[in-house]
Design an enzyme around this catalytic site. Structure first.
Site, PDB file in Angstrom:
ATOM      1  CG  HIS A 133      25.778  18.492  47.180  1.00 22.24           C
ATOM      2  ND1 HIS A 133      24.644  19.204  47.513  1.00 22.24           N
ATOM      3  CD2 HIS A 133      25.375  17.193  47.057  1.00 22.24           C
ATOM      4  CE1 HIS A 133      23.608  18.374  47.580  1.00 22.24           C
ATOM      5  NE2 HIS A 133      24.019  17.161  47.314  1.00 22.24           N
ATOM      6  CG  HIS A 172      24.413  14.439  50.833  1.00 25.01           C
ATOM      7  ND1 HIS A 172      23.140  14.142  51.278  1.00 25.01           N
ATOM      8  CD2 HIS A 172      24.261  14.939  49.584  1.00 25.01           C
ATOM      9  CE1 HIS A 172      22.261  14.447  50.335  1.00 25.01           C
ATOM     10  NE2 HIS A 172      22.918  14.938  49.295  1.00 25.01           N
ATOM     11  CG  ASP A 232      22.883  17.787  43.663  1.00 29.25           C
ATOM     12  OD1 ASP A 232      23.240  18.644  42.832  1.00 29.25           O
ATOM     13  OD2 ASP A 232      22.014  18.002  44.537  1.00 29.25           O
ATOM     14  CG  ASP A 233      24.490  13.101  45.618  1.00 28.46           C
ATOM     15  OD1 ASP A 233      24.555  14.160  46.269  1.00 28.46           O
ATOM     16  OD2 ASP A 233      23.489  12.354  45.644  1.00 28.46           O
ATOM     17  CG  HIS A 255      20.990  13.089  42.321  1.00 29.66           C
ATOM     18  ND1 HIS A 255      19.679  13.496  42.113  1.00 29.66           N
ATOM     19  CD2 HIS A 255      21.328  13.513  43.563  1.00 29.66           C
ATOM     20  CE1 HIS A 255      19.244  14.128  43.207  1.00 29.66           C
ATOM     21  NE2 HIS A 255      20.224  14.160  44.083  1.00 29.66           N
TER      22      HIS A 255
END
Length: 226
Positions: free
Chosen positions: A95, A99, A44-45, A188
């Site tokens: 995603h 966020h 993620d991210d 991540h």
């Protein structure tokens, strides 16, 4: 005649030697264990110019593919990294754009977060995502309604590596070792320990005849790459 016989004999030995396999050739190519199952590695991210290149290098060097759940804001600011993910054989998911805690937002804001990210990833050359990872794993019926409008399948996870919480390399490897066929792990791209764990993750999966697969939009489970 004796000279001719010697020449014929030497020629015969040469032919036999040429046809006989060397030890390496006889062994054939390195044996690749059959996949007894597939797991979904997710990060993620991203993407970022600071972290994505090193992560992609580690994954490629160790023969792993993964699903990269990108934030729209970062896809828009680092489009070259989105293209690098695709070139490295990774799959790209949505995603959200910034966020946020989506379940605390009205439906219109949810829609904006999802829709803008679809557009940003597509504009960067990452195609149109079919998978969505809600920030913090938070979801509700309203969000699922929004996702349905975009044809997105919601993907949570079966195992949390805790890399976001300062997990050590050993702990991240151990988390991956708990995966079973079809399961998905949360990681991540920004923790250094996660990148450092990649070679051992690859070795651990291989020792169990598990392969890194894609996540099916139909079932939300890890399957063989299409």
């Amino acid at each position: 005649m004796r000279t001719l016989s010697k020449r014929l004999l030497a020629t015969g030995f040469a032919v036999v030697a040429a046809l006989a396999p060397t030890p390496a050739a006889a062994a054939g190519p390195a044996h690749v264990a059959a996949c007894n199952g597939y797991v979904g590695l997710t990060f993620d991210d991203g993407p970022s110019n600071a972290n994505t290149p090193a992560l992609l290098t580690a994954l490629r060097q160790n023969g792993l593919r993964a699903t990269m759940f990108n934030e729209g804001q970062f896809a828009a600011s680092a489009p070259a990294q989105v293209r690098a993910e695709i070139s490295a054989g990774m799959w790209i998911g949505n995603h959200s754009y910034t966020h946020p805690h989506l379940t605390q937002l009205p439906q219109a804001r949810m829609d904006s977060e999802v829709g803008r990210t679809q557009q940003a990833i597509a504009a960067a050359g990452g195609g149109t995502p079919r998978l969505f990872r809600p920030p913090f794993g938070e979801t509700n019926a309203t969000l699922r309604t929004v996702l349905a409008r975009y044809g997105l399948t919601q993907i949570i996870w079966d195992v949390d590596s805790q890399d976001w919480n300062g997990a050590s390399v050993d702990a991240i490897v151990a988390a991956n070792a708990r995966l079973t066929n079809g399961q998905i792990i949360l990681m991540h791209e920004w923790p250094a320990n996660t990148r450092a764990a990649i070679p051992r993750i690859a070795a651990t999966l291989a020792s169990r005849n598990l392969c890194a697969g894609m996540i099916s939009p139909q079932t939300g489970r890890a399957v063989a790459p299409a």
